[in-house]
Design a protein around this motif. Structure first.
Motif, PDB file in Angstrom:
ATOM      1  N   MET A  80       0.584  -1.054   0.119  1.00 58.95           N
ATOM      2  CA  MET A  80      -0.164  -0.608  -0.172  1.00 58.95           C
ATOM      3  C   MET A  80       0.789   1.241  -0.579  1.00 58.95           C
ATOM      4  O   MET A  80       0.645   2.373  -0.640  1.00 58.95           O
ATOM      5  CB  MET A  80      -0.913  -0.170   1.295  1.00 58.95           C
ATOM      6  N   ASP A  81       1.873   1.598   0.516  1.00 59.40           N
ATOM      7  CA  ASP A  81       2.848   2.163   0.792  1.00 59.40           C
ATOM      8  C   ASP A  81       3.141   2.700  -1.032  1.00 59.40           C
ATOM      9  O   ASP A  81       3.946   3.843  -1.599  1.00 59.40           O
ATOM     10  CB  ASP A  81       3.942   2.118   1.578  1.00 59.40           C
TER      11      ASP A  81
ATOM     12  N   LEU B  72       3.188   5.599  -5.883  1.00 55.95           N
ATOM     13  CA  LEU B  72       2.905   5.843  -7.569  1.00 55.95           C
ATOM     14  C   LEU B  72       1.654   6.845  -7.799  1.00 55.95           C
ATOM     15  O   LEU B  72       1.472   7.615  -8.486  1.00 55.95           O
ATOM     16  CB  LEU B  72       2.292   4.976  -8.398  1.00 55.95           C
ATOM     17  N   ASP B  73       0.348   7.293  -6.347  1.00 53.81           N
ATOM     18  CA  ASP B  73      -0.540   7.124  -6.889  1.00 53.81           C
ATOM     19  C   ASP B  73      -0.287   8.977  -6.577  1.00 53.81           C
ATOM     20  O   ASP B  73      -1.190  10.131  -7.389  1.00 53.81           O
ATOM     21  CB  ASP B  73      -1.057   7.529  -5.721  1.00 53.81           C
TER      22      ASP B  73
ATOM     23  N   ALA C 109      10.250   9.580 -11.253  1.00 50.40           N
ATOM     24  CA  ALA C 109       9.751   8.825 -12.317  1.00 50.40           C
ATOM     25  C   ALA C 109       8.259   8.360 -11.708  1.00 50.40           C
ATOM     26  O   ALA C 109       7.990   8.927 -10.375  1.00 50.40           O
ATOM     27  CB  ALA C 109      10.518   7.132 -12.283  1.00 50.40           C
ATOM     28  N   GLY C 110       7.278   9.164 -12.676  1.00 51.87           N
ATOM     29  CA  GLY C 110       5.975   9.083 -13.092  1.00 51.87           C
ATOM     30  C   GLY C 110       5.574   8.693 -13.154  1.00 51.87           C
ATOM     31  O   GLY C 110       5.702   9.042 -14.882  1.00 51.87           O
ATOM     32  N   LEU C 111       3.812   8.850 -13.005  1.00 53.71           N
ATOM     33  CA  LEU C 111       3.061   8.556 -14.667  1.00 53.71           C
ATOM     34  C   LEU C 111       2.806   9.892 -15.212  1.00 53.71           C
ATOM     35  O   LEU C 111       2.586   9.624 -16.101  1.00 53.71           O
ATOM     36  CB  LEU C 111       2.037   8.036 -13.560  1.00 53.71           C
ATOM     37  N   ASN C 112       2.326  11.297 -14.336  1.00 49.12           N
ATOM     38  CA  ASN C 112       2.294  12.325 -14.839  1.00 49.12           C
ATOM     39  C   ASN C 112       3.729  13.031 -15.104  1.00 49.12           C
ATOM     40  O   ASN C 112       4.579  12.665 -14.874  1.00 49.12           O
ATOM     41  CB  ASN C 112       1.062  13.526 -14.163  1.00 49.12           C
TER      42      ASN C 112
END
Length: 381
Positions: free
Chosen positions: A251-252, A257-258, A304-307
């Motif tokens: 969950m962490d 990521l969120d 690094a990230g999604l957005n």
């Protein structure tokens, strides 16, 4: 003949890697975050039975408990490689995760040793750092000998031969950073919350990890051969506590990521004087002797990230010379661009001082990422 088999195995891995595009490294399923939980051993493979405790049963109990907790979240999908006492070949465990296009693969085991060794350790795929790590991987990999016609399924891989592991790291190289991050989160929960002995985050050549195409870890929850620890892991209390720690680690990791940009972008500057000294050092570096590697570009990977973030200094703690690369759905952020290794080392110090302690140097040749140590070593030879 033995050498030829090992060469063929490594060659097959290289060819497979060169023709395979890895799955997305982060949250790939649009509707669900997919976690594959793997209970080690099972069926006619009991795992280790130190002090009469059965690894296959303890691992399954912990997996089912972790899964039950994760399934309470509607945006998480849990897939199990086994939910009962059945034997599952190593190749099928990896296949379950790959077919699901999973975001995480977590394999759970119990350890053993002929000494009084005890404590938890979490593994990511890599070359063995020492003989002890090799022995652990060898023990888990030897399950392939329980499969019928195993030689036809594992391309000449021999768990007893260190040279068989040369090609293993290729398949998981893209996910090493994320796997290590998850492993560290799990270990921290074991040691800081439960006060278990910390044997660290380690690298070793586990076949089941090498063949998965997502961040993957193998958790050794403790030693059944150490009687107090075996009794703890065999108890309802021990299994509940260990499963809760693994659940929290997952969950962490998902929470990071969120946030879209990775944990490094959220760390505060601890010491402004250290930052000032590092910045001053960077300025001095322009007049220092240069160590230039032709046809090589060094950068510092920050996060690094999604957005996508604009490469502006205010988004990166004042750092300039920010560049972005997109790999699948993942944006990677870099600081600096130079062929001077001394200069990039100075810039690495600046990045760490400004709040990116986990940043690291990367190298490119002809637009392709290469191993930094190989660049340095090849130039010195």
């Amino acid at each position: 003949m033995r050498t030829l088999l090992h060469f063929t195995f490594v060659l097959n891995i290289l060819l497979f890697a060169s023709f395979t595009t890895p799955s997305h490294a982060f949250q790939k399923n649009k509707d669900k975050f997919v976690v594959v939980l793997d209970a080690g051993h099972g069926g006619h493979d009991p795992g280790n039975v130190g002090n009469g405790y059965k690894e296959k049963e303890i691992a399954l109990n912990i997996v089912l408990s972790v899964g039950k907790a994760l399934e309470k979240h509607p945006n998480i999908k849990v897939i199990y490689t086994r939910k009962t006492d059945v034997f599952v070949p190593l190749r099928d465990r990896a296949k379950v995760a790959n077919n699901a296009d999973a975001d995480l693969f977590v394999s759970i085991h119990c350890n053993s040793h002929h000494t009084g060794a005890h404590g938890t350790e979490t593994f990511v795929l890599g070359l063995h750092e020492n003989q002890r790590n090799f022995e652990i991987a060898k023990k888990e990999n030897e399950v392939i000998f329980l499969e019928e016609d195993y030689k036809s399924h594992y391309d000449g891989f021999d768990p007893n031969a260190p040279e068989s592991f040369i090609g293993l790291t290729l398949m998981q190289e893209e996910y090493l950073d994320q796997s290590t991050q998850l492993a560290r989160l799990v270990q921290d929960n074991f040691t800081k919350t439960l006060k278990r002995i910390d044997r660290g985050v380690k690298q070793a050549g586990f076949w089941v990890l090498h063949n998965t195409y997502m961040p993957s870890v193998l958790v050794e929850t403790g030693f059944l051969t150490y009687k107090p620890e075996g009794a703890y892991l065999n108890s309802e209390k021990g299994q509940n506590e260990m499963s809760l720690s693994i659940y929290k680690g997952v969950m962490d990791y998902k929470m990071i990521l969120d946030r879209n940009v990775g944990q490094n972008l959220y760390k505060n500057i601890a010491n402004k004087e250290v930052v000032k000294e590092a910045v001053d050092e960077e300025i001095k570096s322009h007049s220092a002797s240069k160590v230039v590697y032709p046809n090589t570009v060094f950068k510092i990977q920050l996060a690094a990230g999604l957005n996508k973030l604009e490469p502006k200094p205010h988004n990166f703690k004042g750092l300039k010379e920010i560049s972005i690369e997109k790999e699948d759905r993942l944006f990677k952020y870099f600081y600096g661009n130079t062929s001077d290794y001394n200069e990039i080392k100075k810039m690495a110090a600046v990045a760490k001082a400004k709040g990116y302690p986990d940043s690291f140097i990367v190298a490119y040749q002809n637009g392709k990422r290469v191993n930094v140590s190989q660049v340095i070593n090849s130039a010195s030879n």
